[in-house]
Motif scaffolding. Structure first.
Motif, mmCIF file in Angstrom:
data_model
loop_
_atom_site.group_PDB
_atom_site.id
_atom_site.type_symbol
_atom_site.label_atom_id
_atom_site.label_comp_id
_atom_site.label_asym_id
_atom_site.label_seq_id
_atom_site.Cartn_x
_atom_site.Cartn_y
_atom_site.Cartn_z
ATOM 1 N N PHE A 1 37.262 37.927 35.970
ATOM 2 C CA PHE A 1 36.640 39.219 36.242
ATOM 3 C C PHE A 1 35.576 39.093 37.331
ATOM 4 C CE2 PHE A 1 33.023 42.020 35.393
ATOM 5 C CZ PHE A 1 33.622 43.252 35.635
ATOM 6 N N LEU A 2 34.798 38.003 37.301
ATOM 7 C CA LEU A 2 33.767 37.789 38.307
ATOM 8 C C LEU A 2 34.381 37.636 39.699
ATOM 9 C CD1 LEU A 2 31.420 35.289 36.432
ATOM 10 C CD2 LEU A 2 31.087 37.729 36.781
ATOM 11 N N VAL A 3 35.480 36.920 39.761
ATOM 12 C CA VAL A 3 36.153 36.746 41.052
ATOM 13 C C VAL A 3 36.648 38.094 41.571
ATOM 14 C CG1 VAL A 3 38.110 35.679 42.227
ATOM 15 C CG2 VAL A 3 36.782 34.368 40.566
ATOM 16 N N GLN A 4 37.256 38.857 40.687
ATOM 17 C CA GLN A 4 37.753 40.169 41.092
ATOM 18 C C GLN A 4 36.608 41.093 41.492
ATOM 19 O OE1 GLN A 4 40.880 41.076 41.603
ATOM 20 N NE2 GLN A 4 41.481 38.982 41.087
ATOM 21 N N LEU A 5 35.485 40.962 40.816
ATOM 22 C CA LEU A 5 34.320 41.780 41.161
ATOM 23 C C LEU A 5 33.846 41.465 42.569
ATOM 24 C CD1 LEU A 5 32.125 43.787 40.218
ATOM 25 C CD2 LEU A 5 30.798 41.813 39.444
ATOM 26 N N THR A 6 33.821 40.172 42.920
ATOM 27 C CA THR A 6 33.427 39.783 44.267
ATOM 28 C C THR A 6 34.399 40.321 45.299
ATOM 29 O OG1 THR A 6 32.447 37.738 43.383
ATOM 30 C CG2 THR A 6 32.849 37.825 45.749
ATOM 31 N N ARG A 7 35.689 40.202 45.004
ATOM 32 C CA ARG A 7 36.700 40.705 45.935
ATOM 33 C C ARG A 7 36.585 42.225 46.102
ATOM 34 N NH1 ARG A 7 41.958 37.205 43.863
ATOM 35 N NH2 ARG A 7 41.400 35.252 44.939
ATOM 36 N N ALA A 8 36.330 42.921 44.999
ATOM 37 C CA ALA A 8 36.194 44.377 45.084
ATOM 38 C C ALA A 8 34.979 44.755 45.925
ATOM 39 C CB ALA A 8 36.064 44.966 43.676
ATOM 40 N N PHE A 9 33.905 43.989 45.787
ATOM 41 C CA PHE A 9 32.709 44.246 46.591
ATOM 42 C C PHE A 9 33.005 44.079 48.077
ATOM 43 C CE2 PHE A 9 29.155 42.225 48.855
ATOM 44 C CZ PHE A 9 28.213 43.241 48.791
ATOM 45 N N VAL A 10 33.747 43.019 48.408
ATOM 46 C CA VAL A 10 34.097 42.766 49.806
ATOM 47 C C VAL A 10 35.007 43.868 50.339
ATOM 48 C CG1 VAL A 10 35.297 41.187 51.369
ATOM 49 C CG2 VAL A 10 33.791 40.283 49.580
ATOM 50 N N ARG A 11 35.958 44.315 49.522
ATOM 51 C CA ARG A 11 36.852 45.383 49.961
ATOM 52 C C ARG A 11 36.082 46.670 50.208
ATOM 53 N NH1 ARG A 11 40.525 43.195 46.080
ATOM 54 N NH2 ARG A 11 39.805 44.720 44.549
ATOM 55 N N ARG A 12 35.171 47.018 49.303
ATOM 56 C CA ARG A 12 34.380 48.228 49.491
ATOM 57 C C ARG A 12 33.512 48.123 50.736
ATOM 58 N NH1 ARG A 12 33.629 47.871 43.823
ATOM 59 N NH2 ARG A 12 31.553 46.996 44.158
ATOM 60 N N HIS A 13 32.933 46.927 50.939
ATOM 61 C CA HIS A 13 32.083 46.753 52.116
ATOM 62 C C HIS A 13 32.922 46.853 53.385
ATOM 63 C CE1 HIS A 13 28.241 45.577 53.841
ATOM 64 N NE2 HIS A 13 28.933 44.848 54.710
ATOM 65 N N GLY A 14 34.145 46.319 53.326
ATOM 66 C CA GLY A 14 35.036 46.434 54.477
ATOM 67 C C GLY A 14 35.358 47.868 54.814
ATOM 68 N N HIS A 15 35.461 48.710 53.796
ATOM 69 C CA HIS A 15 35.718 50.131 54.041
ATOM 70 C C HIS A 15 34.564 50.760 54.798
ATOM 71 C CE1 HIS A 15 37.139 54.235 53.247
ATOM 72 N NE2 HIS A 15 35.872 54.516 52.990
ATOM 73 N N TYR A 16 33.329 50.403 54.443
ATOM 74 C CA TYR A 16 32.172 50.982 55.107
ATOM 75 C C TYR A 16 32.060 50.498 56.554
ATOM 76 C CZ TYR A 16 30.728 52.471 50.473
ATOM 77 O OH TYR A 16 30.687 53.065 49.242
#
Length: 340
Positions: free
Chosen positions: A177-192
């Protein structure tokens, strides 16, 4: 000036407690500046400069002379971390240029301790019992993340194997879950990084390099008519609502594969793949009519549109032709479409 800096200091301390190193205001041009606090090392260095030295050096290095054109949220600059030679403190500087009628009148510089990012990650780890680190070595997972409003600036977020061993009593599903959380953060930041926050359209600085590689263009430039009057009469918050709802309406009128870019404050560029010239005219008319037939943010808003259809050309030539067509639409009374 001192009262204004004190208020700014108080506001910043609420967001970044114990992390604001220095606030400085440089007027342009002048022999003096305002510092809070005025450290002896700053005073000694500043006294060596002549008229405009500080401003010209910073403006050129950080490319701050045209930030008034950057309506997509990055009219500030964040520097890379560096160490002050006089104090040894490792800091980043946030530059906020103040323009008046396209002329740089002053520059606000805010030094933030570089440890501020580490503190935020530590707070996150304490709150959610995670083991994320910044720029750690020997990480078993590592992801580079770009800082907003910086020039190619990145920092790393990762998970160290020793921390995993220390947390071995935690179920493996939680680690995943922690790994996925990090990946989700990076994806969201990439969107911005790619998209304008207000409209959801592509950002100009992200998409402009792609435009310069293109050779075929079926393109429209859309500009909201009398937008300055909207801001002057109803305030900038209403102006933001108009931009937001205008973008939403445009998005509904184009295809999923079409490209929408926020080019300036109230100006948008649309690119259509595989659209013939007569279809481009019809699409532009449908967008113009949609604005005329309904209210936007409760106001009667119209748009002027300039377009171009060219093959085997460059973006520079096509943009100039479309911009000239847009000017013609404005000149003929606004709420019109002109295709070059």
């Amino acid at each position: 000036m001192s009262e204004g800096i004190a208020k700014l200091q108080s506001q910043l301390d609420s967001y970044a407690p114990n992390s604001v190193w220095t606030i400085a205001v440089f007027e342009n041009p002048s022999f003096y500046a305002h510092f809070s606090p005025l450290r002896p090392s700053y005073k000694a260095v500043f006294e060596k400069y002549t008229l405009g030295d500080v401003m010209s050096r910073i403006v050129k290095r950080e490319k701050l002379d045209h930030t008034y054109q950057e309506f997509y949220g990055c009219n500030i600059r964040l520097t890379e971390p560096y160490e002050e030679s006089q104090t040894g403190e490792r800091i980043r500087t946030i530059y906020y240029p103040i323009h008046n009628k396209q002329s740089l009148e002053a520059l606000v510089a805010i030094d933030i301790k570089d440890s501020f990012i580490d503190l935020q990650v530590q707070k996150y780890n304490q709150k959610y019992e995670t083991v994320l680190n910044v720029d750690g070595t020997d990480n078993i997972y590592h992801q580079r993340v770009r800082l907003p409003c910086s020039d190619g600036q990145y920092f790393g977020i990762g998970i160290h194997y020793v921390d995993i061993l220390k947390k071995s009593i935690i179920p493996s599903l939680l680690i995943a879950f922690l790994v996925q959380l990090t990946r989700a953060f990076v994806r969201r930041h990439g969107h911005y990084i790619k998209h304008d926050e207000m409209t959801g359209f592509y950002r100009r600085d992200y998409y402009e390099p792609k435009l310069k590689r293109m050779q075929q263009f079926s393109m429209l430039i859309i500009d909201i008519d009398n937008f300055k009057q909207i801001n002057d009469s109803f305030g900038h918050r209403k102006g933001d609502d108009v931009i937001r709802e205008s973008a939403s309406l445009i998005q509904k009128l184009i295809r999923s594969g079409d490209v929408a870019i926020r080019w300036g404050g109230e100006e948008f560029i649309l690119l259509f793949n595989g659209m013939a010239q007569h279809d481009l005219q019809e699409k532009a008319e449908s967008i113009r009519a949609a604005f005329s037939e309904q209210k936007t943010a409760g106001l009667a808003v119209t748009v002027s549109i300039g377009g171009v259809f060219q093959t085997d050309s460059t973006f520079g030539r096509c943009y100039k032709a479309a911009d000239t067509a847009l000017y013609e639409s404005k000149h003929r009374g606004r709420n019109r479409v002109t295709i070059a």
